[in-house]
Design a protein around this motif. Structure first.
Motif, PDB file in Angstrom:
ATOM      1  N   VAL A 187       0.824  -1.207   0.000  1.00  0.00           N
ATOM      2  CA  VAL A 187       0.000   0.000   0.000  1.00  0.00           C
ATOM      3  C   VAL A 187       0.862   1.262   0.000  1.00  0.00           C
ATOM      4  O   VAL A 187       0.355   2.371  -0.250  1.00  0.00           O
ATOM      5  CB  VAL A 187      -0.977  -0.019   1.202  1.00  0.00           C
ATOM      6  CG1 VAL A 187      -0.255   0.330   2.500  1.00  0.00           C
ATOM      7  CG2 VAL A 187      -2.168   0.899   0.976  1.00  0.00           C
ATOM      8  N   ASP A 188       2.143   1.123   0.272  1.00  0.00           N
ATOM      9  CA  ASP A 188       3.084   2.220   0.062  1.00  0.00           C
ATOM     10  C   ASP A 188       3.077   2.553  -1.430  1.00  0.00           C
ATOM     11  O   ASP A 188       3.493   1.747  -2.257  1.00  0.00           O
ATOM     12  CB  ASP A 188       4.482   1.793   0.515  1.00  0.00           C
ATOM     13  CG  ASP A 188       5.525   2.885   0.358  1.00  0.00           C
ATOM     14  OD1 ASP A 188       5.229   3.922  -0.282  1.00  0.00           O
ATOM     15  OD2 ASP A 188       6.654   2.701   0.868  1.00  0.00           O
ATOM     16  N   ALA A 189       2.597   3.738  -1.786  1.00  0.00           N
ATOM     17  CA  ALA A 189       2.424   4.093  -3.194  1.00  0.00           C
ATOM     18  C   ALA A 189       3.731   4.095  -3.966  1.00  0.00           C
ATOM     19  O   ALA A 189       3.723   4.096  -5.205  1.00  0.00           O
ATOM     20  CB  ALA A 189       1.748   5.450  -3.314  1.00  0.00           C
ATOM     21  N   ALA A 190       4.863   4.067  -3.250  1.00  0.00           N
ATOM     22  CA  ALA A 190       6.148   3.976  -3.948  1.00  0.00           C
ATOM     23  C   ALA A 190       6.235   2.689  -4.762  1.00  0.00           C
ATOM     24  O   ALA A 190       6.933   2.642  -5.783  1.00  0.00           O
ATOM     25  CB  ALA A 190       7.294   4.049  -2.936  1.00  0.00           C
ATOM     26  N   ASP A 191       5.550   1.644  -4.327  1.00  0.00           N
ATOM     27  CA  ASP A 191       5.542   0.377  -5.050  1.00  0.00           C
ATOM     28  C   ASP A 191       4.908   0.562  -6.424  1.00  0.00           C
ATOM     29  O   ASP A 191       5.499   0.229  -7.457  1.00  0.00           O
ATOM     30  CB  ASP A 191       4.793  -0.663  -4.218  1.00  0.00           C
ATOM     31  CG  ASP A 191       4.938  -2.081  -4.754  1.00  0.00           C
ATOM     32  OD1 ASP A 191       5.786  -2.311  -5.631  1.00  0.00           O
ATOM     33  OD2 ASP A 191       4.199  -2.974  -4.282  1.00  0.00           O
ATOM     34  N   LEU A 192       3.703   1.103  -6.444  1.00  0.00           N
ATOM     35  CA  LEU A 192       3.016   1.349  -7.718  1.00  0.00           C
ATOM     36  C   LEU A 192       3.780   2.363  -8.556  1.00  0.00           C
ATOM     37  O   LEU A 192       3.953   2.176  -9.771  1.00  0.00           O
ATOM     38  CB  LEU A 192       1.593   1.845  -7.453  1.00  0.00           C
ATOM     39  CG  LEU A 192       0.783   2.186  -8.705  1.00  0.00           C
ATOM     40  CD1 LEU A 192       0.317   0.912  -9.390  1.00  0.00           C
ATOM     41  CD2 LEU A 192      -0.414   3.063  -8.364  1.00  0.00           C
ATOM     42  N   GLU A 193       4.248   3.411  -7.930  1.00  0.00           N
ATOM     43  CA  GLU A 193       4.951   4.469  -8.647  1.00  0.00           C
ATOM     44  C   GLU A 193       6.175   3.927  -9.374  1.00  0.00           C
ATOM     45  O   GLU A 193       6.446   4.278 -10.533  1.00  0.00           O
ATOM     46  CB  GLU A 193       5.360   5.564  -7.657  1.00  0.00           C
ATOM     47  CG  GLU A 193       6.004   6.786  -8.288  1.00  0.00           C
ATOM     48  CD  GLU A 193       6.342   7.821  -7.240  1.00  0.00           C
ATOM     49  OE1 GLU A 193       5.792   8.942  -7.313  1.00  0.00           O
ATOM     50  OE2 GLU A 193       7.151   7.521  -6.332  1.00  0.00           O
ATOM     51  N   ALA A 194       6.924   3.068  -8.696  1.00  0.00           N
ATOM     52  CA  ALA A 194       8.131   2.511  -9.307  1.00  0.00           C
ATOM     53  C   ALA A 194       7.800   1.680 -10.535  1.00  0.00           C
ATOM     54  O   ALA A 194       8.588   1.617 -11.489  1.00  0.00           O
ATOM     55  CB  ALA A 194       8.886   1.667  -8.285  1.00  0.00           C
ATOM     56  N   VAL A 195       6.645   1.029 -10.531  1.00  0.00           N
ATOM     57  CA  VAL A 195       6.245   0.194 -11.670  1.00  0.00           C
ATOM     58  C   VAL A 195       5.747   1.055 -12.822  1.00  0.00           C
ATOM     59  O   VAL A 195       6.244   0.970 -13.958  1.00  0.00           O
ATOM     60  CB  VAL A 195       5.171  -0.823 -11.252  1.00  0.00           C
ATOM     61  CG1 VAL A 195       4.563  -1.510 -12.471  1.00  0.00           C
ATOM     62  CG2 VAL A 195       5.768  -1.874 -10.316  1.00  0.00           C
ATOM     63  N   VAL A 196       4.751   1.906 -12.578  1.00  0.00           N
ATOM     64  CA  VAL A 196       4.111   2.626 -13.694  1.00  0.00           C
ATOM     65  C   VAL A 196       5.010   3.706 -14.276  1.00  0.00           C
ATOM     66  O   VAL A 196       4.811   4.112 -15.426  1.00  0.00           O
ATOM     67  CB  VAL A 196       2.743   3.219 -13.275  1.00  0.00           C
ATOM     68  CG1 VAL A 196       1.809   2.119 -12.804  1.00  0.00           C
ATOM     69  CG2 VAL A 196       2.898   4.304 -12.221  1.00  0.00           C
ATOM     70  N   SER A 197       5.997   4.153 -13.518  1.00  0.00           N
ATOM     71  CA  SER A 197       6.888   5.193 -14.041  1.00  0.00           C
ATOM     72  C   SER A 197       7.671   4.702 -15.251  1.00  0.00           C
ATOM     73  O   SER A 197       8.168   5.501 -16.045  1.00  0.00           O
ATOM     74  CB  SER A 197       7.857   5.664 -12.949  1.00  0.00           C
ATOM     75  OG  SER A 197       8.738   4.616 -12.573  1.00  0.00           O
ATOM     76  N   LYS A 198       7.768   3.389 -15.413  1.00  0.00           N
ATOM     77  CA  LYS A 198       8.521   2.815 -16.528  1.00  0.00           C
ATOM     78  C   LYS A 198       7.616   2.350 -17.668  1.00  0.00           C
ATOM     79  O   LYS A 198       8.108   1.840 -18.671  1.00  0.00           O
ATOM     80  CB  LYS A 198       9.337   1.617 -16.031  1.00  0.00           C
ATOM     81  CG  LYS A 198      10.351   1.944 -14.938  1.00  0.00           C
ATOM     82  CD  LYS A 198      11.070   0.704 -14.455  1.00  0.00           C
ATOM     83  CE  LYS A 198      10.148  -0.232 -13.696  1.00  0.00           C
ATOM     84  NZ  LYS A 198      10.875  -1.396 -13.097  1.00  0.00           N
ATOM     85  N   LEU A 199       6.291   2.525 -17.511  1.00  0.00           N
ATOM     86  CA  LEU A 199       5.354   1.943 -18.465  1.00  0.00           C
ATOM     87  C   LEU A 199       4.612   3.009 -19.261  1.00  0.00           C
ATOM     88  O   LEU A 199       4.485   4.162 -18.830  1.00  0.00           O
ATOM     89  CB  LEU A 199       4.345   1.059 -17.728  1.00  0.00           C
ATOM     90  CG  LEU A 199       4.926  -0.094 -16.900  1.00  0.00           C
ATOM     91  CD1 LEU A 199       3.806  -0.890 -16.259  1.00  0.00           C
ATOM     92  CD2 LEU A 199       5.811  -0.991 -17.761  1.00  0.00           C
ATOM     93  N   ASP A 200       4.069   2.593 -20.386  1.00  0.00           N
ATOM     94  CA  ASP A 200       3.234   3.440 -21.229  1.00  0.00           C
ATOM     95  C   ASP A 200       1.780   3.041 -20.985  1.00  0.00           C
ATOM     96  O   ASP A 200       1.403   1.886 -21.230  1.00  0.00           O
ATOM     97  CB  ASP A 200       3.603   3.204 -22.696  1.00  0.00           C
ATOM     98  CG  ASP A 200       2.770   4.040 -23.659  1.00  0.00           C
ATOM     99  OD1 ASP A 200       1.823   4.715 -23.214  1.00  0.00           O
ATOM    100  OD2 ASP A 200       3.069   3.995 -24.868  1.00  0.00           O
ATOM    101  N   PRO A 201       0.946   3.958 -20.491  1.00  0.00           N
ATOM    102  CA  PRO A 201      -0.452   3.577 -20.226  1.00  0.00           C
ATOM    103  C   PRO A 201      -1.181   3.081 -21.471  1.00  0.00           C
ATOM    104  O   PRO A 201      -2.110   2.278 -21.365  1.00  0.00           O
ATOM    105  CB  PRO A 201      -1.075   4.868 -19.684  1.00  0.00           C
ATOM    106  CG  PRO A 201      -0.153   5.962 -20.085  1.00  0.00           C
ATOM    107  CD  PRO A 201       1.216   5.362 -20.146  1.00  0.00           C
TER     108      PRO A 201
END
Length: 546
Positions: A187-201
């Motif tokens: 639930v630490d948003a750093a987890d999601l942030e680290a993933v999506v920062s490298k992806l193209d929506p």
């Protein structure tokens, strides 16, 4: 529902015999056991479902194995096994069936309960998964802007995360589509942030894995992922970029996910037993429906072995009884799992949940506090990493820690020479742990006398050596099923419910309560003084950045 038929294992004749065996084993060594029995390794190596399990380097003899099998008989382990496969409600505290074994039953093997074939239901979902995954893999399911999907993000927690993540790493060599998988749980948003920062929506699809579609951590992260997709592509894009593994149709629809992109499962599947259900959707995207079917076949191979093989040669039964032996009679509190395969680096974390959430119980199925140790602490790292970390304690420390050492006969990479060195290390550790290097050997090697105590390895450290031919979808399924039924065996001996998990509830409920006090300073603090002080500290910090 209390189970009044629970047998206290300590009341059995076998338990009392094993207490005597333990005294005898504490007075001997693995070295002495081998010296007295040249055929020990051959007799104590068991084969089944593509797995070889060598128990010879354990603190056991034939008499111990006999008494452990008698303990299983006297606590009716096999009767409970049959009840599980039959579909009885053996999860008594939740009054549910336990049917993860139905997830891998062949289409041609019906299991009719209350007039309904649950295997047919399973294959209906598998067919739906297969159709969806092939659409994604072959470029028929496109993103909102018409681009092909290249990345899948699995948002879940616990069993809806650990299994798929472990499988994605383990089966990377079986991936047969240009798709990368990513996993978000914390639930630490750093987890999601680290993933999506490298992806193209535009080329990402998100799997929201939550049976109830209300799991706090999962739905918090799902909401953030939704904001990321909708913010970049618009609200209408949600339908192209999200799918759900859930049974809550209304909540899924409200989120914006179409019913065709919803994959269900059942209350008779516990999260930690669900990687071969729709929770494995990301796995199927990577390895395809045929690869997934191979993995299910591996699970089923061990299911059949567990049901059909003589107890004296039954791998999961014997393995579970070894856990009981070490935990209840020799005082071991942990089990180390060391896969000599970098691709299985997440297996220990997966097994932590499988073992500790299943058998970390303090009351038996009749609601009475147990008077003996139950589930072991499970931990581990891949070899050879751990050898330069905690193996020092394993070899020369004071704790008794039985190990599972897992190897594959076929190289897992194109660098074939490295595999020889990897297996040499596996075998060397198994031998060194068991036989050590005693003081007279050290002295004879020319070491100065004063250094002899520091360089002595006492040995007598138990390990079980597993070999599989190679790491494939089928062998992974077999390995996981082996551990599932190992867990089952332990719980059946101890008379506990291995399929509930009430222990995770209290902290979640208290977190919900505390969350409101962090953001609303008008709420009076009525917790203990330590918690109140910590909340005040957080409130003071939050004023600076909120």
């Amino acid at each position: 529902m209390r189970d009044d038929a629970v047998i206290n294992p300590r009341s059995t004749k076998a338990w009392k015999a094993l207490e005597k065996d333990a005294k005898r084993m504490k007075a001997t060594t693995i070295q002495e056991l081998f010296a007295a029995d040249p055929a020990r390794a051959e007799r104590m190596t068991f084969e089944g479902a593509g797995i070889s399990m060598d128990l010879s380097k354990n603190l056991i003899d034939d008499e111990v194995i006999t008494h452990l099998l008698e303990l299983a008989e006297q606590t009716k382990v096999l009767d409970r096994r049959d009840a599980m496969f039959r579909g009885d409600a053996i999860n008594n505290s939740e009054e549910r069936r336990v049917l993860h074994v139905a997830l891998r039953m062949p289409r041609s093997t019906p299991l009719v309960l209350d007039g309904h074939d649950v295997v047919a239901d399973v294959h209906e979902v598998l067919d739906h998964m297969g159709s969806f995954c092939e659409d994604v893999r072959e470029g028929r399911w496109l993103g909102a802007t018409g681009k092909r999907i290249t990345d899948v993000v699995n948002v879940g927690i616990g069993g809806s995360y650990l299994g798929p993540e472990m499988a994605a790493l383990a089966l990377r060599r079986a991936v047969s589509a240009p798709i990368d998988a990513h996993f978000v749980a914390n639930v630490d948003a750093a987890d999601l942030e680290a993933v999506v920062s490298k992806l193209d929506p535009e080329t990402t699809v998100v799997i929201v894995a939550s049976k109830t579609f209300t799991t706090l951590e999962t739905m918090t992260n799902a909401g953030l992922a939704r904001d990321w997709i909708a913010g970049a592509l618009g609200e209408a894009a949600v339908a192209n970029h999200f799918v759900a593994v859930s049974t809550n149709h209304e909540a899924v629809k409200e989120f914006g996910i179409s019913e065709n992109a919803m994959f269900g499962f059942w209350d008779w599947v516990g999260g930690r037993y669900s990687m071969d259900s729709a929770i494995g959707l990301s796995t199927m995207m990577l390895i395809g429906k045929d690869g997934f079917a191979e993995m299910l076949a591996g699970f089923h191979d061990v299911d059949q072995h567990f049901c059909d093989t003589d107890p004296k040669k039954n791998l999961p039964l014997l393995l579970g009884l070894m856990r009981v032996w070490y935990g209840n009679f020799l005082g071991a509190e942990t089990v180390g799992v060391m896969p000599y395969s970098n691709d299985l680096k997440r297996l220990p974390a997966y097994l932590q949940q499988l073992q500790m959430e299943s058998n970390g119980k303090r009351v038996s199925r009749d609601g009475v506090a147990v008077e003996y140790s139950t589930g072991p602490i499970v931990w581990g790292e891949p070899g050879t990493d751990g050898q330069h970390s905690f193996y020092q304690l394993l070899h020369q420390g004071t704790k008794l820690i039985p190990l599972d050492l897992i190897g594959f006969l076929t190289p897992l990479s194109g660098y074939r020479e490295s595999h020889d060195l990897l297996i040499a290390n596996l075998l060397a550790q198994s031998q060194a742990l068991a036989f050590g290097r005693l003081a007279d050997e050290v002295a004879a090697s020319g070491v100065e006398e004063w250094q002899v105590p520091f360089r002595t390895f006492p040995g007598n450290r138990p390990s079980t050596l597993f070999f599989l031919d190679e790491l494939t979808p089928r062998s992974l399924g077999s390995l996981i099923a082996l551990y599932e039924h190992d867990v089952f065996t332990q719980g059946a001996v101890w008379g506990i419910d291995s399929f509930d998990q009430w222990g995770v509830e209290l902290g979640k409920a208290m977190a919900t309560s505390i969350a409101g006090t962090l953001t609303d300073e008008t709420v009076a603090l009525t917790y203990d003084s330590s918690t109140n002080s910590a909340i005040e500290r957080y409130r003071n910090s939050r004023r600076r950045w909120a």
